[in-house]
Design an enzyme around this catalytic site. Structure first.
Site, mmCIF file in Angstrom:
data_model
loop_
_atom_site.group_PDB
_atom_site.id
_atom_site.type_symbol
_atom_site.label_atom_id
_atom_site.label_comp_id
_atom_site.label_asym_id
_atom_site.label_seq_id
_atom_site.Cartn_x
_atom_site.Cartn_y
_atom_site.Cartn_z
ATOM 1 N N ASP A 1 -52.980 35.970 69.837
ATOM 2 C CA ASP A 1 -53.628 37.279 69.829
ATOM 3 C C ASP A 1 -54.902 37.270 68.981
ATOM 4 O O ASP A 1 -55.915 37.850 69.376
ATOM 5 C CB ASP A 1 -52.665 38.346 69.301
ATOM 6 N N MET B 1 -27.281 40.219 70.856
ATOM 7 C CA MET B 1 -25.999 39.844 70.250
ATOM 8 C C MET B 1 -26.141 39.200 68.872
ATOM 9 O O MET B 1 -25.180 38.673 68.328
ATOM 10 C CB MET B 1 -25.219 38.909 71.189
ATOM 11 N N CYS B 2 -27.333 39.240 68.291
ATOM 12 C CA CYS B 2 -27.525 38.701 66.942
ATOM 13 C C CYS B 2 -27.038 39.701 65.906
ATOM 14 O O CYS B 2 -27.235 40.905 66.037
ATOM 15 C CB CYS B 2 -29.004 38.398 66.685
ATOM 16 N N HIS B 3 -26.428 39.166 64.862
ATOM 17 C CA HIS B 3 -26.008 39.989 63.738
ATOM 18 C C HIS B 3 -27.199 40.241 62.820
ATOM 19 O O HIS B 3 -28.099 39.410 62.713
ATOM 20 C CB HIS B 3 -24.919 39.274 62.932
ATOM 21 N N MET C 1 -31.642 31.583 65.175
ATOM 22 C CA MET C 1 -32.366 32.512 66.037
ATOM 23 C C MET C 1 -33.500 33.171 65.264
ATOM 24 O O MET C 1 -34.583 33.403 65.812
ATOM 25 C CB MET C 1 -31.429 33.573 66.625
ATOM 26 N N GLU C 2 -33.280 33.448 63.997
ATOM 27 C CA GLU C 2 -34.334 34.023 63.155
ATOM 28 C C GLU C 2 -35.489 33.047 63.001
ATOM 29 O O GLU C 2 -36.666 33.439 63.076
ATOM 30 C CB GLU C 2 -33.751 34.414 61.782
#
Length: 177
Positions: free
Chosen positions: A142, A91-93, A127-128
């Protein structure tokens, strides 16, 4: 549909009186319409930690990790994650990223990554910033997993934690708050 749902234009009310903005009147998830919101300057800062053995930290500092430069690779991974957040969080733009800063604080037994994201648009960029932190730390893992792994193939001393939004800011483009 309840009276609360009808009064809120179909959004579902929850117990504390707020509304679920990503759910329509039938319970289906939806992207929030931000079209009517004004563009603003936005900034978000997120941080997280990866705990490692002291010998792995020494190898990072001395550029002795076989896969290459751990922090440079993690920086690229963090920036890429920021730019692609809209592709992985449903749901992120998709937003215009105007700047990404990454800061690695290498301590005796951990690496702390802080990611700052800036945008000018109709929705925030926290969110980014979180995606940048989690991916950046996953890249560190990793890169160093051969050094961290025990003979049985486990990672008893390795963990990522304390991922959080440190700060988010929003200000009008003309500089007024």
């Amino acid at each position: 549909m309840s009276d609360d749902e009808q009064a809120s234009g179909g959004e579902q009310a929850i117990e504390d009186g707020s509304e679920l903005t990503h759910v329509d009147e039938t319970g289906d998830v939806q992207m929030v319409d931000v079209g009517a919101k004004p563009d603003t300057n936005r900034r978000a800062v997120a941080r997280g930690t990866i705990h490692l053995t002291e010998s792995t930290i020494d190898a990072i500092r001395d550029s002795e990790i076989g896969k290459g430069d751990v922090l440079a690779t993690a920086r690229v991974g963090a920036v890429q994650a920021v730019k692609h957040t809209w592709e992985t969080i449903p749901m992120c733009h998709q937003i215009p990223i105007t700047n990404v800063d990454t800061d690695f604080d290498v301590r005796a037994d951990r690496v702390v990554l802080t990611v700052t994201v800036e945008t000018t648009g109709k929705t925030g960029c926290e969110m980014e910033a979180l995606e940048g932190v989690t991916t950046g730390l996953n890249v560190v893992w990793d890169m160093v997993k051969a050094a961290e792994k025990t003979e049985s193939g486990q990672y008893p001393d390795t963990r990522i934690d304390d991922v959080h939004v440190v700060r988010k800011e929003k200000r009008a483009i003309d500089g007024d708050d």
